[in-house]
Design an enzyme around this catalytic site. Structure first.
Site, PDB file in Angstrom:
ATOM      1  N   ARG A  21       0.825  -1.219   0.000  1.00 61.05           N
ATOM      2  CA  ARG A  21       0.000   0.000   0.000  1.00 61.05           C
ATOM      3  C   ARG A  21       0.864   1.277   0.000  1.00 61.05           C
ATOM      4  NH1 ARG A  21      -3.889  -0.538   4.817  1.00 61.05           N
ATOM      5  NH2 ARG A  21      -2.133  -1.684   5.668  1.00 61.05           N
ATOM      6  N   GLU A  22       1.936   1.247  -0.768  1.00 58.97           N
ATOM      7  CA  GLU A  22       2.839   2.395  -0.810  1.00 58.97           C
ATOM      8  C   GLU A  22       2.129   3.663  -1.301  1.00 58.97           C
ATOM      9  OE1 GLU A  22       3.449  -0.608  -2.014  1.00 58.97           O
ATOM     10  OE2 GLU A  22       5.431  -1.289  -1.367  1.00 58.97           O
ATOM     11  N   LYS A 122     -20.544   2.974  -7.171  1.00 59.60           N
ATOM     12  CA  LYS A 122     -19.894   1.700  -7.468  1.00 59.60           C
ATOM     13  C   LYS A 122     -19.580   1.548  -8.947  1.00 59.60           C
ATOM     14  CE  LYS A 122     -20.492   0.100  -3.312  1.00 59.60           C
ATOM     15  NZ  LYS A 122     -19.800  -0.722  -2.382  1.00 59.60           N
ATOM     16  N   ILE A 450     -24.909   4.803  11.949  1.00 56.72           N
ATOM     17  CA  ILE A 450     -24.961   3.566  11.162  1.00 56.72           C
ATOM     18  C   ILE A 450     -24.191   2.432  11.822  1.00 56.72           C
ATOM     19  CG2 ILE A 450     -24.601   2.615   8.836  1.00 56.72           C
ATOM     20  CD1 ILE A 450     -26.812   4.761   9.096  1.00 56.72           C
ATOM     21  N   GLU A 624     -24.577  -3.790  -5.492  1.00 56.93           N
ATOM     22  CA  GLU A 624     -23.356  -3.916  -6.296  1.00 56.93           C
ATOM     23  C   GLU A 624     -23.210  -5.299  -6.922  1.00 56.93           C
ATOM     24  OE1 GLU A 624     -20.523  -2.931  -3.316  1.00 56.93           O
ATOM     25  OE2 GLU A 624     -19.511  -4.832  -3.480  1.00 56.93           O
ATOM     26  N   HIS A 713     -18.047  10.327   3.442  1.00 55.46           N
ATOM     27  CA  HIS A 713     -16.888  10.055   2.589  1.00 55.46           C
ATOM     28  C   HIS A 713     -15.967  11.259   2.479  1.00 55.46           C
ATOM     29  CE1 HIS A 713     -19.688   6.894   1.099  1.00 55.46           C
ATOM     30  NE2 HIS A 713     -18.607   6.191   1.336  1.00 55.46           N
TER      31      HIS A 713
HETATM   32  N1  GLN Z   1     -22.343  -0.748  10.370  1.00 52.18           N
HETATM   33  C1  GLN Z   1     -21.333  -0.421   9.428  1.00 52.18           C
HETATM   34  C2  GLN Z   1     -20.551   0.784   9.886  1.00 52.18           C
HETATM   35  O1  GLN Z   1     -21.104   1.665  10.431  1.00 52.18           O
HETATM   36  C3  GLN Z   1     -21.913  -0.167   8.072  1.00 52.18           C
HETATM   37  C4  GLN Z   1     -20.863   0.250   7.098  1.00 52.18           C
HETATM   38  C5  GLN Z   1     -21.266   0.165   5.645  1.00 52.18           C
HETATM   39  O2  GLN Z   1     -22.410   0.134   5.294  1.00 52.18           O
HETATM   40  N2  GLN Z   1     -20.340   0.158   4.753  1.00 52.18           N
HETATM   41  O3  GLN Z   1     -19.362   0.878   9.691  1.00 52.18           O
HETATM   42 ZN    ZN Z   2     -22.936   2.481   4.352  1.00 54.99          ZN
END
Ligand code: GLN
Ligand code: ZN
Length: 777
Positions: A21-22, A122, A450, A624, A713
């Site tokens: 992973r350089e 994606k 989440i 995906e 993100h």
């Molecule tokens: N429960 C996961 C988190 O919060 C869900 C992540 C995801 O959907 N990629 O990291």
């Molecule tokens: Zn997510």
């Protein structure tokens, strides 16, 4: 133009993050100010050099355009957008005389202050995310060949004649989204005629620098799931490649069509003057019948047989691959062999995996082994199958060994699957569940997250020390418990309604379960790029899956013991576990998914028994894996939804089942999402500013829904006003009684400062909106 010969063996692309992973390290050091652009460029050049040398060592020709120039600092779609000057209005300030510099490039990818980054989504049916170009009626295209030329010349100086790789014009437009100012009927493909001359300029620049072949990636040609209508895509092929083919100064053109069969796009592409066509013969089939015109055109082209699976890590059936490549000789005297897709979906080198069972290793091929397979097959094509008899024998024996190895087929697992009944796939009716779940006493617009909270350096260090044996299990558990307690206290202080334990114990949401389930193996260095500098290390699902013991109950019950508020149990769903692993290819995915589902079903029963009242089963990957061809979709949706329902079907009515999906374009999967029958579904919505809520309302989706209000993100913190206006838009479309408030996704990649600020804004905005709803008219 005298036509150069296409190399007999090649690959469509190679991993670009580096064996250790350089690139990730260098790029992140640049972002944090640790190194400057000159140093970053030097390290990237070093990596590209090492890649070329490696590929030559593995059997690709140094000359003859066999080695693809497929490097990217962040994303190949962004690279293509910038090569044609398609920079959105809000980033025009970053454009200088030579286009956008490195710092500007990353700003477009990651956003800055009020300027949101390009959306991310994606890449076909893979687990890679690309940046969505924004193209409108006024986008001004201009050729910016700097990066392409720089890399090609760098190779040339080292004695390599490489093949520049670029996302093609049809795919670039088909994947783009219209700019905000575009009229409703506008489609980015409307701009094809303006874009193609710019591609022609890029090709001219490459030809002048000495490139003999260029590879234009056109995966849009195989997909039936794009926003762009299929007939527009088919028409665009002719327009684009007739024009590029007619250009007076250009390299020979190789159009690669990875991720599926070309099908109805083949006649259109064959009719253009491109010199070589790449077929994905792992996902698609070689043509068995052709109309006379197509047959005639193909006979004059090089047909590149993508027979080495670029998407999976099994050695596969080399004899069958060879036969598939040979079958293309029916259509042309000039046949070459390649990987089916770029190899950036697989890790670098299986030889790095010193801790894996050697028997398993003998069944595997990572990127480097796949390059060797390509080189072997190319030798077979050139010199006849006798020339590679020894290699074919080894491959055959590995396949046989794999079929017979213990753990690959476990009778108890198979017996349980055989005994399933329809009733195992459904819960009580939704209305009854809502009634039973009112005991949770949640407020209107409940706030939650989440699942994951930031993975701090301390957490990572503790895990690394556990792996190295510097920390024992008990000490590690104590550290994780302390972290869970901190996260619970923080959520209580912030005033969230449904809490999470924060997932500190999970390195990765799939790998965590893979390490605990029978049938999986975990690699040490098997990293693949997910987006930008973000990498994941997919586990290898090689055998029958079963749960040895509870996997999450201790963490969840500990978290619940610290608070009176409900804590969500947190599981990863069967489809996502498959999608983000390298899955066995010796039985249908549907069968493997049910094995995983049964293991999760047992876990849910244990969580319920331990007093956990809300359980989230994440299925971010549901879409995906959706097949790109319509004809294959119903069967997929049937088994994937079935696996989720099998996992959750044992939950009692008072248990609230949540699910989480990482995207917002529902399209064909909306019915499937409804059929999951989760009580609450959280989705991504912030990057597209809640566009999704209108679709949701129109679709008649009638269970709980949490459209994300915070784009995780990006390091950007949304303001309270911004969140509030998103929530108001949501409340305008969906009844408040069914609406939840949450970020787009887990917080594990974010830092604490930005997380806390964002959650504070989310809570403040929710309170304001709740007050607004409560005051009548
Ligand atoms: N429960 C996961 C988190 O919060 C869900 C992540 C995801 O959907 N990629 O990291
Ligand atoms: Zn997510």
């Amino acid at each position: 133009m005298s036509e150069p010969i296409f190399p007999t063996g090649t690959i469509l692309g190679y991993p670009r993050i580096g064996p250790r992973r350089e690139l990730k390290r260098a790029v992140e050091a640049f972002w944090s100010g640790g190194i400057d652009a000159v140093e970053l460029e030097a390290r990237a050049a070093e990596l590209r050099r090492a890649t070329r040398e490696r590929l030559a060592g593995l059997g690709l020709q140094r000359g003859g355009s066999a080695i693809p120039e497929s490097f990217s600092y962040y994303d190949q779609v962004l690279d293509a957008a910038l090569a044609v000057g398609a920079v959105p209005e809000r980033f025009q300030r970053l454009v200088g005389g030579d286009g956008v510099d490195l710092a500007g490039y990353f700003t477009i990818a990651r956003g800055e202050a009020a300027d949101a980054p390009l959306e991310m989504t994606k890449w076909f049916d893979s687990n890679y995310h690309y940046l969505v170009p924004e193209i409108g009626p006024h986008t001004v295209f201009s050729a910016q060949p700097g990066a392409l030329l720089g890399q090609f010349r760098e190779a040339l100086a080292d004695g390599y004649l490489t093949r520049p790789v670029l996302v093609g014009p049809v795919t670039l437009l088909a994947l783009a989204k219209p700019t905000e100012d575009a009229p409703a009927e506008f489609q980015p493909l409307d701009r094809l005629a303006d874009l193609v001359p710019v591609y022609a300029e890029l090709l001219a620049a490459l030809a002048e620098a000495g490139a003999e072949w260029v590879q234009l990636d056109e995966p849009a040609l195989v997909s039936e799931t794009l926003d762009a209508p299929r007939d527009r895509v088919l028409e665009a092929i002719g327009v684009a490649y007739d024009a590029l083919g007619a250009a007076s100064s250009r390299p020979a053109i190789f159009v690669a069509a990875p991720y599926g069969g070309l099908d109805d796009a083949l006649p259109a592409l064959a009719a253009t003057p491109v010199e070589a066509i790449g077929f994905d013969l792992v996902r698609g089939d070689a043509p068995d019948r052709l109309d006379p015109a197509t047959e005639e055109s193909l006979a004059a082209k090089t047909l590149v047989a993508g027979v080495v699976d670029g998407h999976n890590i099994w050695r596969g059936d080399l004899e069958a691959a060879f036969a598939r490549a040979e079958a293309l000789r029916a259509w042309s005297g000039s046949v070459a062999v390649s990987s089916s897709t770029s190899l950036f979906h697989v890790p670098h080198d299986v030889a790095d995996e010193t801790k894996l069972d050697p028997r398993l290793v003998s069944w595997l091929a990572f990127a480097d082994q796949k390059v060797e397979q390509v080189a072997t097959l190319a030798r077979g094509l050139a010199d006849g199958p006798e020339a590679i008899a020894a290699e074919l024998t080894v491959a055959r024996e590995a396949l046989q060994d794999r079929a017979e190895a213990p753990g690959v087929r476990v009778p108890a697992v198979r017996a349980r699957l055989g005994a399933l009944a329809d009733s195992d796939f459904s819960r009580a009716g939704y209305a009854d569940r809502v009634e039973a779940q009112s005991a949770l006493e949640l407020p209107e617009l409940p706030t939650t997250t989440i699942g994951s909270f930031p993975q701090t350096t301390e957490i990572r260090r503790a895990r690394a020390r556990l792996t190295k044996g510097e920390l024992d299990e008990a000490a590690y558990r104590a550290e994780m418990r302390a972290e869970i307690e901190r996260v619970i206290r923080l959520q209580e202080e912030l005033g969230l309604d449904v809490l999470v334990h924060g997932e500190p114990e999970r390195n990765d949401m799939v790998q965590y379960f893979a390490e605990l389930l029978d049938g999986f193996a975990v690699t040490e260095h098997g990293w693949v790029q997910s987006y930008g500098s973000r990498c994941t290390r997919p586990s290898i699902l090689w055998g029958d899956v079963a749960r040895a013991e509870p996997m999450t109950v201790a963490w969840s019950t500990y978290a619940q013991s610290l608070t009176a508020k409900p804590v969500k149990g947190m599981l990863t769903g069967p489809v996502t576990i498959l999608a983000w692993s390298f899955v066995r290819d010796d039985q249908p995915l549907a069968d493997t998914a049910r094995q995983v589902a049964l293991a999760l079903r047992d876990e849910i029963a244990d969580l319920e028994a331990a007093g956990i009242r809300i359980i989230q089963v994440d299925e971010p990957a549901l879409r995906e894996l959706l097949p790109l061809k319509r004809a294959d979709q119903p069967a997929y949706l049937d088994w994937s939804v079935g696996a989720f329902r099998l996992a959750t079907g044992g939950a009692a009515a008072p248990t609230q089942v949540h699910t989480h999906l990482c995207y917002s374009e529902f399209g064909v999967v909306i019915d499937a999402i409804r059929n999951l029958d989760a009580d609450v579904t959280s989705i991504e919505a912030a990057r597209s500013r809640m566009e999704v809520v209108d679709d949701l309302a129109a679709s008649g989706f009638d269970h709980g829904i949490g459209p994300g209000v915070y784009d995780i993100h990006s390091p950007r913190v949304p303001s309270t006003d911004e969140v509030r206006s998103m929530l108001e838009r949501a409340v305008g479309a969906i009844p408040a009684s069914r609406l939840w408030v949450n970020p787009d996704c887990g917080l594990k990649t974010r830092g604490y400062d930005e997380t806390i600020a964002s959650l504070e804004h989310i809570i403040a905005a929710t309170k304001a909106v709740r007050a607004g709803i409560a005051v009548p008219g």
